[in-house]
Every structure is written in C-alpha cells, then in structure tokens.
Enzyme design. Structure first.
Site, PDB file in Angstrom:
ATOM      1  N   ARG A  74       0.868  -1.180   0.000  1.00 18.03           N
ATOM      2  CA  ARG A  74       0.000   0.000   0.000  1.00 18.03           C
ATOM      3  C   ARG A  74       0.903   1.227   0.000  1.00 18.03           C
ATOM      4  O   ARG A  74       2.071   1.151   0.399  1.00 18.03           O
ATOM      5  CB  ARG A  74      -0.899   0.011   1.232  1.00 18.03           C
ATOM      6  CG  ARG A  74      -1.854  -1.165   1.345  1.00 18.03           C
ATOM      7  CD  ARG A  74      -2.653  -1.059   2.641  1.00 18.03           C
ATOM      8  NE  ARG A  74      -3.629  -2.139   2.780  1.00 18.03           N
ATOM      9  CZ  ARG A  74      -3.378  -3.303   3.362  1.00 18.03           C
ATOM     10  NH1 ARG A  74      -2.164  -3.541   3.870  1.00 18.03           N
ATOM     11  NH2 ARG A  74      -4.313  -4.235   3.464  1.00 18.03           N
ATOM     12  N   LYS A  99      -3.538  -1.416   8.428  1.00 17.31           N
ATOM     13  CA  LYS A  99      -4.934  -1.848   8.357  1.00 17.31           C
ATOM     14  C   LYS A  99      -5.146  -3.258   8.918  1.00 17.31           C
ATOM     15  O   LYS A  99      -5.883  -4.070   8.345  1.00 17.31           O
ATOM     16  CB  LYS A  99      -5.451  -1.785   6.908  1.00 17.31           C
ATOM     17  CG  LYS A  99      -5.533  -0.377   6.353  1.00 17.31           C
ATOM     18  CD  LYS A  99      -6.212  -0.353   5.009  1.00 17.31           C
ATOM     19  CE  LYS A  99      -6.404   1.075   4.521  1.00 17.31           C
ATOM     20  NZ  LYS A  99      -7.082   1.147   3.212  1.00 17.31           N
ATOM     21  N   HIS A 163      -2.805   2.146  -5.523  1.00 21.15           N
ATOM     22  CA  HIS A 163      -3.388   0.897  -5.034  1.00 21.15           C
ATOM     23  C   HIS A 163      -3.627  -0.104  -6.162  1.00 21.15           C
ATOM     24  O   HIS A 163      -3.780  -1.311  -5.900  1.00 21.15           O
ATOM     25  CB  HIS A 163      -4.695   1.167  -4.282  1.00 21.15           C
ATOM     26  CG  HIS A 163      -5.024   0.101  -3.290  1.00 21.15           C
ATOM     27  ND1 HIS A 163      -4.317  -0.089  -2.116  1.00 21.15           N
ATOM     28  CD2 HIS A 163      -5.974  -0.872  -3.303  1.00 21.15           C
ATOM     29  CE1 HIS A 163      -4.827  -1.115  -1.450  1.00 21.15           C
ATOM     30  NE2 HIS A 163      -5.828  -1.609  -2.141  1.00 21.15           N
ATOM     31  N   ARG A 166      -1.014  -2.808  -5.974  1.00 18.14           N
ATOM     32  CA  ARG A 166      -1.267  -3.888  -5.002  1.00 18.14           C
ATOM     33  C   ARG A 166      -2.230  -4.916  -5.599  1.00 18.14           C
ATOM     34  O   ARG A 166      -2.007  -6.125  -5.482  1.00 18.14           O
ATOM     35  CB  ARG A 166      -1.829  -3.316  -3.705  1.00 18.14           C
ATOM     36  CG  ARG A 166      -2.158  -4.365  -2.646  1.00 18.14           C
ATOM     37  CD  ARG A 166      -2.447  -3.721  -1.303  1.00 18.14           C
ATOM     38  NE  ARG A 166      -3.091  -4.612  -0.360  1.00 18.14           N
ATOM     39  CZ  ARG A 166      -2.462  -5.528   0.377  1.00 18.14           C
ATOM     40  NH1 ARG A 166      -1.149  -5.682   0.258  1.00 18.14           N
ATOM     41  NH2 ARG A 166      -3.121  -6.294   1.222  1.00 18.14           N
ATOM     42  N   HIS A 189      -3.246 -10.441   4.064  1.00 19.28           N
ATOM     43  CA  HIS A 189      -4.685 -10.409   4.341  1.00 19.28           C
ATOM     44  C   HIS A 189      -5.008 -11.204   5.603  1.00 19.28           C
ATOM     45  O   HIS A 189      -4.671 -12.393   5.698  1.00 19.28           O
ATOM     46  CB  HIS A 189      -5.474 -11.008   3.174  1.00 19.28           C
ATOM     47  CG  HIS A 189      -5.487 -10.144   1.960  1.00 19.28           C
ATOM     48  ND1 HIS A 189      -5.636 -10.652   0.685  1.00 19.28           N
ATOM     49  CD2 HIS A 189      -5.376  -8.790   1.807  1.00 19.28           C
ATOM     50  CE1 HIS A 189      -5.614  -9.662  -0.196  1.00 19.28           C
ATOM     51  NE2 HIS A 189      -5.455  -8.533   0.474  1.00 19.28           N
ATOM     52  N   TYR A 198      -8.865 -12.399  -6.306  1.00 21.79           N
ATOM     53  CA  TYR A 198      -7.822 -12.558  -7.321  1.00 21.79           C
ATOM     54  C   TYR A 198      -7.896 -13.927  -7.985  1.00 21.79           C
ATOM     55  O   TYR A 198      -7.809 -14.036  -9.209  1.00 21.79           O
ATOM     56  CB  TYR A 198      -6.441 -12.353  -6.690  1.00 21.79           C
ATOM     57  CG  TYR A 198      -6.282 -11.019  -6.017  1.00 21.79           C
ATOM     58  CD1 TYR A 198      -6.430  -9.832  -6.731  1.00 21.79           C
ATOM     59  CD2 TYR A 198      -6.016 -10.924  -4.654  1.00 21.79           C
ATOM     60  CE1 TYR A 198      -6.293  -8.589  -6.107  1.00 21.79           C
ATOM     61  CE2 TYR A 198      -5.874  -9.693  -4.025  1.00 21.79           C
ATOM     62  CZ  TYR A 198      -6.022  -8.538  -4.757  1.00 21.79           C
ATOM     63  OH  TYR A 198      -5.903  -7.317  -4.137  1.00 21.79           O
TER      64      TYR A 198
END
Length: 212
Positions: A74, A99, A163, A166, A189, A198
């Site tokens: 990010r 995050k 972004h 990413r 994640h 994805y």
C-alpha cells in the site's frame, strides 16, 4: 400576502439552492474512469519505463513502482519503508503492513537488489528507502503524483493510482498459479475473502475444461 410559514419555507428553499450551487463537482466513481482496478504485468513494465525516462529522480520513481508491484505494498507501507527492513546481503524484505494486515518476510531477488543498492548509494544516510532531495520520507500525495504522471507518460487511456499496483500483485500471482493461502500471506490479508477476488478471476481455474 404571504404568511410567515410560506416566507420561512421560501427562505429555506432559496438557501438549499444556494448551497447546491456551491457544492464541489461529484467525484467520479472508479468504474466510470476505468474498467478494472489492476494492471497487467506488461502495463506495469510500461509504467516503469515511463517513470525511468522522465523527472528528476528516474531511478527512485522506477523503483517505487517495482517495489510496490513486487511486494503488493500500500502507498502508506511504501512511504514508511525503512532500510532496517531491508537485508540486501540475505535478499530479504521485512514487510510491515497497515490496516490490521499481517506482517511477512519476502525474498528480494535480481533486479530489485540492484535497484535498491543503487538507491542506497544515491540517498545514503537516509533512514527511509524512498526520500526527497531533503532526505525526508516521501508523502503519499507525492507517490500518487509520481504514478499518475507515469500513467500519462505511458499513454494509458485511464488514470493510474498506487493501489492498482497492489491489486496487480494479487492478480499476477493468481494468474501464475500460486496457491490462494500463499497469496493471502504474501499480501498480509487477515481474512482470506480479501484474497479470493484474485483467484476467482484467474483464467487458470478453467484451463482444463476443454482438452482440445
């Protein structure tokens, strides 16, 4: 003759119209500006090529795109990247996520090592990897401008934002047959549902549907 209630209503209506006239234009949705939120690896190559040919810091700007793409960073993770997270001798990058994402250690190979060594020589004594001429860490706004400019110079028909790199990492790994769990860990994640997007779009899922 108008009543007080009518006058009050008219005043409120006029006030609303006046406010509406002074509202800034609505920001267009991402889907209105581009059909997808990621770049192909060829588009990333063209983006890097454009960044490396223009501006006052071509090596740095090219490296920004390369490192963001190779490690799914990010923009805030990139601006906070420090040299104490990079082990050039062992070829490792310690990725600190934001995050509530999970940290991980990534291998750094080939072209990345060469570019990072060059950067370290050019911007010696700076604690951060990507810095300005004053050795201060780059702002997120500067990163946005660098990547958007590279997109324009590459003659892309859509606006490019950080972004997207990413997302490009996730789709690249999925399209090359990497395991969903491995991609999840690589991108940090905490929830695998963020990774599945994805692999669901990967054409490899349907590779053996038709034998001919």
């Amino acid at each position: 003759m108008k009543s007080k209630r009518q006058n009050s209503f008219s005043a409120k209506l006029a006030s609303r119209k006046a406010k509406k006239r002074h509202f800034p234009p609505r920001k267009p949705k991402n889907t209105e500006q581009r059909k997808r939120e990621y770049l192909t690896d060829e588009e990333v190559r063209l983006l890097r090529k454009a960044a490396s040919r223009y501006g006052r810091h071509p090596l740095r700007d090219d490296a920004i795109i390369l490192i963001m793409f190779r490690h799914g960073l990010r923009v805030s993770e990139l601006t906070a990247l420090r040299w104490d997270q990079v082990d050039l001798k062992k070829g490792l990058l310690h990725v600190r996520r934001v995050k509530n994402s999970l940290p991980s250690t990534h291998p750094v190979r080939g072209i990345e090592l060469r570019v990072l060594r060059q950067l370290q020589r050019l911007y010696s004594h700076a604690p951060y990897v990507f810095v300005s001429e004053n050795r201060a860490p780059l702002s997120t706004r500067t990163i946005h401008n660098i990547i958007a400019r590279a997109g324009r110079l590459a003659n892309f028909s859509f606006t490019v934002h950080p972004h997207m790199l990413r997302h490009s990492t996730g789709f690249y790994l999925a399209n090359h047959g990497q395991d969903t769990r491995a991609i999840q860990s690589y991108l940090g994640h905490a929830n695998i549902t963020n990774t599945v997007m994805y692999t669901e779009l990967s054409p490899l899922r349907f590779k053996n549907f038709w034998p001919d």
